[in-house]
Enzyme design. Sequence first.
Site, PDB file in Angstrom:
ATOM      1  N   ASP A 145       3.099 -52.805  -7.803  1.00 15.93           N
ATOM      2  CA  ASP A 145       2.722 -52.254  -6.500  1.00 15.93           C
ATOM      3  C   ASP A 145       3.545 -50.981  -6.262  1.00 15.93           C
ATOM      4  O   ASP A 145       4.767 -51.041  -6.195  1.00 15.93           O
ATOM      5  CB  ASP A 145       3.029 -53.319  -5.421  1.00 15.93           C
ATOM      6  CG  ASP A 145       2.483 -52.921  -4.060  1.00 15.93           C
ATOM      7  OD1 ASP A 145       1.916 -51.817  -3.944  1.00 15.93           O
ATOM      8  OD2 ASP A 145       2.642 -53.712  -3.112  1.00 15.93           O
ATOM      9  N   ASP A 200      -3.124 -48.340  -5.916  1.00 14.96           N
ATOM     10  CA  ASP A 200      -1.683 -48.482  -6.163  1.00 14.96           C
ATOM     11  C   ASP A 200      -1.254 -49.873  -6.606  1.00 14.96           C
ATOM     12  O   ASP A 200      -0.075 -50.149  -6.719  1.00 14.96           O
ATOM     13  CB  ASP A 200      -0.890 -48.077  -4.914  1.00 14.96           C
ATOM     14  CG  ASP A 200      -1.077 -49.049  -3.771  1.00 14.96           C
ATOM     15  OD1 ASP A 200      -2.177 -49.604  -3.661  1.00 14.96           O
ATOM     16  OD2 ASP A 200      -0.126 -49.268  -3.016  1.00 14.96           O
ATOM     17  N   GLU A 201      -2.208 -50.767  -6.853  1.00 13.84           N
ATOM     18  CA  GLU A 201      -1.831 -52.123  -7.263  1.00 13.84           C
ATOM     19  C   GLU A 201      -2.593 -52.531  -8.517  1.00 13.84           C
ATOM     20  O   GLU A 201      -3.764 -52.190  -8.674  1.00 13.84           O
ATOM     21  CB  GLU A 201      -2.158 -53.129  -6.157  1.00 13.84           C
ATOM     22  CG  GLU A 201      -1.192 -53.101  -5.001  1.00 13.84           C
ATOM     23  CD  GLU A 201      -1.469 -54.230  -4.011  1.00 13.84           C
ATOM     24  OE1 GLU A 201      -1.764 -55.343  -4.443  1.00 13.84           O
ATOM     25  OE2 GLU A 201      -1.381 -53.958  -2.802  1.00 13.84           O
ATOM     26  N   CYS A 258     -24.448 -52.904 -22.561  1.00 17.80           N
ATOM     27  CA  CYS A 258     -25.757 -52.994 -23.200  1.00 17.80           C
ATOM     28  C   CYS A 258     -26.152 -51.641 -23.767  1.00 17.80           C
ATOM     29  O   CYS A 258     -26.117 -50.623 -23.057  1.00 17.80           O
ATOM     30  CB  CYS A 258     -26.794 -53.467 -22.190  1.00 17.80           C
ATOM     31  SG  CYS A 258     -28.470 -53.394 -22.833  1.00 17.80           S
ATOM     32  N   CYS A 298     -29.580 -50.195 -21.797  1.00 19.70           N
ATOM     33  CA  CYS A 298     -29.650 -49.714 -20.407  1.00 19.70           C
ATOM     34  C   CYS A 298     -28.283 -49.408 -19.811  1.00 19.70           C
ATOM     35  O   CYS A 298     -28.196 -48.942 -18.684  1.00 19.70           O
ATOM     36  CB  CYS A 298     -30.372 -50.726 -19.516  1.00 19.70           C
ATOM     37  SG  CYS A 298     -29.435 -52.215 -19.216  1.00 19.70           S
ATOM     38  N   HIS A 355     -30.311 -61.238 -20.087  1.00 14.62           N
ATOM     39  CA  HIS A 355     -30.440 -59.799 -20.255  1.00 14.62           C
ATOM     40  C   HIS A 355     -31.141 -59.475 -21.578  1.00 14.62           C
ATOM     41  O   HIS A 355     -32.024 -58.616 -21.636  1.00 14.62           O
ATOM     42  CB  HIS A 355     -29.060 -59.145 -20.201  1.00 14.62           C
ATOM     43  CG  HIS A 355     -29.116 -57.659 -20.052  1.00 14.62           C
ATOM     44  ND1 HIS A 355     -29.297 -57.048 -18.834  1.00 14.62           N
ATOM     45  CD2 HIS A 355     -29.045 -56.664 -20.967  1.00 14.62           C
ATOM     46  CE1 HIS A 355     -29.320 -55.737 -19.002  1.00 14.62           C
ATOM     47  NE2 HIS A 355     -29.172 -55.477 -20.302  1.00 14.62           N
ATOM     48  N   HIS A 395     -34.888 -57.540 -22.299  1.00 10.62           N
ATOM     49  CA  HIS A 395     -35.187 -56.387 -23.164  1.00 10.62           C
ATOM     50  C   HIS A 395     -36.188 -56.760 -24.254  1.00 10.62           C
ATOM     51  O   HIS A 395     -37.069 -55.973 -24.599  1.00 10.62           O
ATOM     52  CB  HIS A 395     -33.893 -55.856 -23.790  1.00 10.62           C
ATOM     53  CG  HIS A 395     -33.121 -54.981 -22.855  1.00 10.62           C
ATOM     54  ND1 HIS A 395     -33.648 -53.857 -22.244  1.00 10.62           N
ATOM     55  CD2 HIS A 395     -31.841 -55.070 -22.400  1.00 10.62           C
ATOM     56  CE1 HIS A 395     -32.738 -53.297 -21.466  1.00 10.62           C
ATOM     57  NE2 HIS A 395     -31.622 -54.018 -21.541  1.00 10.62           N
TER      58      HIS A 395
END
Length: 572
Positions: free
Chosen positions: A104, A196-197, A472, A475, A490, A494
């Site tokens: 942090d 910031d973390e 992928c 795409c 997925h 296709h």
Amino acid sequence: MGATSDGDRPWESYQTVYTNAKAGMDGVDKEKVQRVIYEMSKGSKYFENEQRKEAIVKQRIERMRAQCAKLTAKDIAQFQMIADKRILELESSRDLSKIWVHSDMDAFYAAVETLENPSLKGKPLAVGGKSMICTANYEVCTEIWCSCCYAGFIALKLCPNLVFVPTNFDKYMNYSEKTRKVFRGYDPNFIATSLDEAYLNITTICKDRCVSSQEVAEELRNAIYEETGLTCSVGVAPNRLLAKVCSDINKPNGQFILPNERKAILTFISSLPIRKIGGIGKVTEHILRDVLGINTCEEMLKKSAYLCGLFSPCSIDFFLSVGLGVGNTDTQFRLRKSISSERTFSSTEDQSLIFKKMEEIAETLSNDMQKESLFGRTLTLKLKTTSFEVKTRATSLQKYIQSKEDIFSHATKLLKAELPLSVRLIGLRMSHFCVGTPHSADPMQKTLSADNRALLSRTQEEVVLWINDYMCSLCGCELPPSFVEERQEHSDYHLAEMLQKESVDNFGKPTQGSNPVQKSPCVGRSARKRRNKSAHNDGKHIPSIVFSNEVRKSDARNMYHMSGFFSMPDWM
DNA sequence: GGGCGAGGAACGT
DNA sequence: TTCCAACGTTCCTCGCCC
């Protein structure tokens, strides 16, 4: 809050100023701060709205107290059994094999501004404006208790020498990227939760180099300083929940290492105030304290039966995990669930101005969606009225949209139903995504049938290539290897698309009755549905049967882990 | 009457 | 004198449908 609080000392009951004091602020006159904030806020519309919200929380507390009072000895015994079983399951899931670091940056925005303009050094500095400040440096913190969450004008009253610097996010992103370059050297899969973390899994690096986590933490902080000129604080622990707490202990420019030992963790947790835990905010703290008298993490376990009697299983799991110091240790990929844009402006009733503002927001949102190839089908309009009341109005559409014109057109319908109206904020949010395929127009379409899946499975490995085992090749949709089912769907998509195209090429038109899929299921619908179903049911009531470990794990993950990239609580 | 989805509010950082 | 964000997720309620 004492009985006299609302009489002589009304500021004591003004919940808005309850805040989590940060390290290094022990000498601050909290009462003075609380009083000034109360006096300056009193009578404003914002204040009235805060009072309204507080009243709602108080009603909720009363309801829960009544619920508690109704519990019979038999109920409590039953809930205790459920709690004990669950505690055992959580305990058995405790993983002490990983070493997590939470890093942090110290007063990040203020530190960047000071670095670039050394004349600001040593002066109390606030980044932001008179209306709201984002960050203040530690010079301010030692005077006014909290580094942020004040309106600028209130901070100025508390700290008259305060210097304001406007925000410059490009600058902060530049420095943030420098820190991430360092993080990559220690954990290529580090999880950034904000500019910031970040969380880093340093298990491998400690093992490979035969060095202690203490040494790695120190080295990391030095490397960040060398790269950026900025300091950071780090916490080291066996899981992310604890690492986040640890990074706050020796702030600024320090580190705290919690050993990977059960006993050390339980000792650490025993007296830890619940508000130190990421995910427990003002309201949850208030409820747990005023309903069940829970102030420390350890007390979560002592009151576990009552927690089971009052909260949903997701919440129970979280609370018990906190009591045990158990948290997530995996590096998990999270998918975005919604995207939004909102703007605050001076209150107005001018309808042409309101529509103009909304059009600008629609454009911003559309641009953001295009950058991430997102198409959504649920549009939510958010309005904050002049009296600070927040309203949302949502609509689910027949097709996935992305363009500014589509968003604005549907938002207009929602807004018209609310007019006339005096507003100070307008926001638009899109959710229920279909990623990456502009032609996936109809959300109602079916996915692949089992028969088609069997037919297609033979060749699908050849259809989709996962670049870097991640993206992928067809795409650009991003799905990590762990999303097995989503990847399957997925690939199906296709392959079906390819076969459909072949069918058109061969016969001049698509094969009748075999339009298996036109939607790119980057987020598998079936998987999503199951998750939603599970979470939904769980939220309704506490089942009398004892939860199975697997179900609870997925529910808890569903609750937070699939959330957005930057606002996820860190405990899972 | 239970499952389910949509919408709205609440919560957290 | 007056000024109090932006974003994303989860929880809860309600109504429809079988």
